[in-house]
Design an enzyme around this catalytic site. Sequence first.
Site, PDB file in Angstrom:
ATOM      1  N   LYS A  24       0.869  -1.184   0.000  1.00  0.00           N
ATOM      2  CA  LYS A  24       0.000   0.000   0.000  1.00  0.00           C
ATOM      3  C   LYS A  24       0.908   1.238   0.000  1.00  0.00           C
ATOM      4  O   LYS A  24       1.800   1.325  -0.838  1.00  0.00           O
ATOM      5  CB  LYS A  24      -0.970  -0.052   1.170  1.00  0.00           C
ATOM      6  CG  LYS A  24      -1.798  -1.345   1.161  1.00  0.00           C
ATOM      7  CD  LYS A  24      -2.999  -1.303   2.056  1.00  0.00           C
ATOM      8  CE  LYS A  24      -3.755  -2.620   1.967  1.00  0.00           C
ATOM      9  NZ  LYS A  24      -5.043  -2.577   2.678  1.00  0.00           N
ATOM     10  N   HIS A 120      -9.736  -2.890  -5.473  1.00  0.00           N
ATOM     11  CA  HIS A 120      -9.598  -3.049  -4.022  1.00  0.00           C
ATOM     12  C   HIS A 120     -10.653  -2.209  -3.306  1.00  0.00           C
ATOM     13  O   HIS A 120     -11.054  -1.139  -3.773  1.00  0.00           O
ATOM     14  CB  HIS A 120      -8.198  -2.628  -3.568  1.00  0.00           C
ATOM     15  CG  HIS A 120      -7.902  -3.005  -2.153  1.00  0.00           C
ATOM     16  ND1 HIS A 120      -8.324  -2.250  -1.078  1.00  0.00           N
ATOM     17  CD2 HIS A 120      -7.257  -4.073  -1.631  1.00  0.00           C
ATOM     18  CE1 HIS A 120      -7.937  -2.831   0.041  1.00  0.00           C
ATOM     19  NE2 HIS A 120      -7.293  -3.942  -0.265  1.00  0.00           N
ATOM     20  N   GLU A 206     -11.872 -10.752  -0.683  1.00  0.00           N
ATOM     21  CA  GLU A 206     -11.547  -9.972   0.507  1.00  0.00           C
ATOM     22  C   GLU A 206     -12.834  -9.403   1.099  1.00  0.00           C
ATOM     23  O   GLU A 206     -13.315  -8.354   0.641  1.00  0.00           O
ATOM     24  CB  GLU A 206     -10.599  -8.821   0.154  1.00  0.00           C
ATOM     25  CG  GLU A 206      -9.243  -9.258  -0.353  1.00  0.00           C
ATOM     26  CD  GLU A 206      -8.284  -8.080  -0.433  1.00  0.00           C
ATOM     27  OE1 GLU A 206      -7.303  -8.067   0.321  1.00  0.00           O
ATOM     28  OE2 GLU A 206      -8.534  -7.160  -1.236  1.00  0.00           O
TER      29      GLU A 206
END
Length: 291
Positions: A24, A120, A206
Amino acid sequence: MSAPPPTPIKPTSGNRPFIAVSTKIYFSYARTTSFTASVLSLLTSNLPSLNIDVLLIPDFVSLVPTIATIAAAAAPNPIINKILAVGAQNCAAHGSGPFTGEVSAAVLSEIGCAVVEVGHAERRRLFGEADDAVVRDKVAAVVRNGMVPLVCVGEETAMMECGRVEGERGVVAVAGVEGAAREVVRQVEAALESVDGEKEVVLAYEPVWAIGAAEPAGAEYVMGVVKRVRESEVVRSRKGTTRIVYGGAAGPGLWERLGGEVDGLFLGRFGHDPDQFVRMIYEVAGVSMER
């Protein structure tokens, strides 16, 4: 200086395990350099025994030096290129043009990226990319430029209130699993709408509610959702390699608890220590770590 060619993530025999770590923007440039060097040093002693795809996903600025470091290490030890690759955390949906601050998939491919992360939860929530069309267009751009999309999908909230039954390994929220799987399959269908079914993709399941949490989603819950996604028409009908990995507070010991239902792990902060990351590489590869 010409860029090294991309090293696509391709299994050597079937769907071999996959593990990825994204830094990240937690890392400084210096820390990324140190992390990459440490991972290479820790891996090199036992590389021939590893049958796994390992992906490093640093920030944009660190991509070129990370790729160069791996290429230099692979010169005397070519097996590194069969195991280790570099990916990007995002890309533009557009090929080129007046889009200030964006990075095109074409440029990422040119410098040697093998994989690009798309969709994401943080991109969807914080940067206005919740629109399925945005994710779809980015996935298409990645594939169009010869890379593998790592498509992040997951339900917003834990669907545990819908019903509970006793399973072989304990209590499972079956109705909750069904609801989560429906949402995840919907996201997968939207993301892959423009992708040739023969192209390789990696799906990162996720659960949004598990990202950044102290613990991952329960193993039975994860296995239930992944099983249903794998059995969905959008996945079953694909001829290209389609691996499903788990992310969301993924850490040491989780791989064994998931009982082989997933094809790998996608790590965040639990993979930011090089020693722990390498231990997890060996764990997923099913190889004892020799030091």
